[in-house]
Enzyme design. Structure first.
Site, PDB file in Angstrom:
ATOM      1  N   SER A  57       0.810  -1.220   0.000  1.00  0.00           N
ATOM      2  CA  SER A  57       0.000   0.000   0.000  1.00  0.00           C
ATOM      3  C   SER A  57       0.846   1.274   0.000  1.00  0.00           C
ATOM      4  O   SER A  57       1.624   1.514  -0.909  1.00  0.00           O
ATOM      5  CB  SER A  57      -0.962  -0.045   1.189  1.00  0.00           C
ATOM      6  N   ASP A 113      -1.383   1.471  -3.606  1.00  0.00           N
ATOM      7  CA  ASP A 113      -2.190   0.409  -4.210  1.00  0.00           C
ATOM      8  C   ASP A 113      -3.594   0.884  -4.552  1.00  0.00           C
ATOM      9  O   ASP A 113      -4.475   0.093  -4.871  1.00  0.00           O
ATOM     10  CB  ASP A 113      -2.245  -0.828  -3.305  1.00  0.00           C
ATOM     11  N   ASN A 131      -7.905   9.334   6.633  1.00  0.00           N
ATOM     12  CA  ASN A 131      -6.794   9.155   5.682  1.00  0.00           C
ATOM     13  C   ASN A 131      -7.243   8.954   4.238  1.00  0.00           C
ATOM     14  O   ASN A 131      -6.415   8.837   3.338  1.00  0.00           O
ATOM     15  CB  ASN A 131      -5.889   7.993   6.122  1.00  0.00           C
ATOM     16  N   ARG A 168      -0.813   6.878  21.188  1.00  0.00           N
ATOM     17  CA  ARG A 168      -1.144   7.947  20.240  1.00  0.00           C
ATOM     18  C   ARG A 168      -2.070   8.958  20.917  1.00  0.00           C
ATOM     19  O   ARG A 168      -3.070   8.578  21.546  1.00  0.00           O
ATOM     20  CB  ARG A 168      -1.790   7.377  18.986  1.00  0.00           C
TER      21      ARG A 168
END
Length: 535
Positions: free
Chosen positions: A65, A268, A363, A498
């Site tokens: 990807s 991809d 994203n 995160r």
């Protein structure tokens, strides 16, 4: 049994590197290409078993990807074009990490647990992106060669629905999507060549090749200027959807004028983001949140026009910008807006609960799912002689929208065509689309910890339940800022936590991120230097 002896013999030609341990995740296996020879061989075996067990065609996609060119990966595709079932993800991990002497017992364990008839015929579809592959040892009936990841998902679904979803060829994919696009854009009045023009960054990957192949099918209804087409640049290097999203700037190798509409695929072609630069040189990103908003608004308007009472929802993760959630809930009244844990498989599963489920990660990975009942109701409307012209037009738009969407997985080409069609039909510029709402300034940080498992979350990862006192610290810190929110979650792959924050200004979002990072560092076992304030 002779078959197992042959497997053992072939496997010895693809030895597992000593000490290497890999985990099958949402994206399958991904690591440096030089470490994947044994994985390729073993996933061929697992795909064959999965095909025998389901009595259906299984897909194997060789891709990493948006990762750098030197990486590679492989993932399996289940019969309806969906991601591999979690139980089989665990089988994949066991098989990948088995030492040579344990390989046959591990295989036999899967065969016994799943009661697989080894005499059952197997059928596997294989595809790959543009990365170099030394050896693909798949027991395969059909090798599609170079395809985008979403194209292979699409073709597996076509094959297992006996052609009901479409023709299981790349040409069939082009024909179905292009026909729907041309039908949709017939509803756009007086489009100029400028309005039909789009700059596409192909990330020097497979998406660039496939857009080039598809262009003739679009009959100049979309006029593409293709950059980063793979002729000279490196895959995903300073280009592609991930680079644009993270760096908040156009990719290298693309020449754009102020106000020009642009999009970037990932390596991809299962992610896409849009963007433009205004006359002041300011960069404007239109990510998955903006795409979900445009698409769901369009679909809701069509449902209202045809008078169909279908339950439509937008599925987001905690990373969706708060402004998009407020716009959908308060302005558009697209209810409910469902929040799930991070990861495409969680979004896809939640979207299946509605008549129409629109899901996108920020994203740029996302698609739209229509239930069988929803598709049948749209078809019945088209066959109803009592509906008026306005309803008929809206029903036709809905039908062609269903056909342009790759429902199996996020698909940059399909999503691009849908966005372009919606903008054309609504007569919207990219600037008008961007102005639907203003993103709240946000910040993402990482805090290194000794063990990420000390963090446990609830409420779709928006609240921490451990360690003790962390959520209370976050809540009290958030109260000091305007339009603020924050959450923390453990990484799925490394010992880091995160941190995500939003606030009314970038300065406040950064300050909040620093305070929350300090709380994580102190309460969740931070290692190394204490987090420093943003400069």
């Amino acid at each position: 049994m002779a078959l197992f002896q042959e497997v053992s013999k072939q496997s010895s030609l693809h030895p597992k590197p000593e000490g290497l341990v890999l985990q099958y995740g949402t994206a399958g296996f991904r690591t440096k290409a030089k470490h994947l020879d044994h994985i390729m061989f073993r996933m061929g075996l697992l795909a064959t078993l999965r095909s025998k067990q389901t009595k259906a065609t299984i897909g194997v996609m060789v891709t990493a990807s948006h990762n750098p060119e030197e990486d590679n990966g492989v993932k399996l595709i289940d019969p309806m074009g969906e991601m591999l079932k979690p139980l089989w993800e665990s089988y994949a991990t066991q098989l990948a990490n088995a030492e040579q002497g344990d390989l046959l017992p591990t295989l036999k364990d899967v065969i016994n647990k799943e009661a697989i008839d080894m005499n059952q015929e197997a059928n596997v579809f294989v595809g790959k992106d543009t990365r170099y592959v030394k050896n693909c040892s798949f027991l395969t009936q059909k090798n599609y060669g170079l395809v985008t990841t979403p194209q292979l998902h699409y073709m597996v679904c076509c094959q297992n629905t006996q052609g009901k979803y479409g023709e299981a060829t790349v040409e069939g994919y082009y024909r179905k999507l292009s026909k729907a696009f041309i039908q949709l854009t017939k509803n756009a009045s007086n489009r100029t060549d400028d309005q039909k023009h789009l700059c596409v960054d192909g990330a020097n990957g497979i998406g660039a090749l496939k857009v080039r192949e598809m262009e003739s099918h679009l009959q100049r209804e979309l006029q593409i200027s293709l950059f980063n087409d793979g002729s000279k640049g490196k895959l995903n290097h300073q280009c592609g959807a991930d680079f644009v999203k993270v760096q908040q700037k156009p990719p290298t190798g693309i020449k754009v004028s102020p106000g020009e509409r642009c999009c970037s695929f990932d390596g991809d072609a299962d992610r896409i983001v849009y963007y433009f630069t205004d006359s002041d040189g300011t960069f404007h990103l239109l990510d998955g949140d903006k795409m979900a908003t445009l698409i769901s608004t369009f679909l809701k308007e069509l449902l209202t026009q045809v008078g169909l009472d279908l339950k439509i929802a937008v599925v987001q993760t905690a990373y969706a910008n708060g402004s998009s959630t407020h716009y959908l809930e308060d302005t558009m009244k697209v209810l409910p807006v469902r929040c799930t844990k991070t990861g495409v498989k969680h979004l896809h599963h939640a979207a299946q609960e509605f008549d129409i489920g629109v899901y996108f990660e920020a994203n740029g990975h996302g698609t739209v799912l229509f239930s069988q009942a929803a598709e049948e109701k749209i078809q019945q409307l088209l066959e109803d002689s009592n509906i008026n012209d306005k309803q008929k037009r809206a029903a036709l738009l809905l039908q062609n929208t269903v056909n342009i969407i790759n429902q199996t997985v996020g698909d940059a080409i399909s999503d691009m065509l849908l966005i372009e069609a919606i903008l054309a039909i609504k007569g919207m510029t990219v600037q008008q689309w961007d102005a639907i709402y203003r993103d709240l300034p946000n910040r993402q940080l990482k805090v290194k910890v000794s063990d990420r498992r000390v963090i446990d979350t609830t409420d779709a990862e928006r609240r921490a339940v451990s360690p003790a006192g962390l959520q209370e610290a976050i809540d009290s810190t958030v109260k000091k800022y305007t339009q603020a929110r924050s959450f923390v979650r453990p990484s799925g792959t490394e010992d880091v936590v995160r941190v995500y924050t939003e606030a009314d200004t970038q300065e406040n979002a950064d300050a909040l991120a620093h305070e929350v990072s300090l709380a994580v560092f102190k309460l969740a076992g931070g290692v190394g230097d204490e987090p420093k304030p943003m400069k």
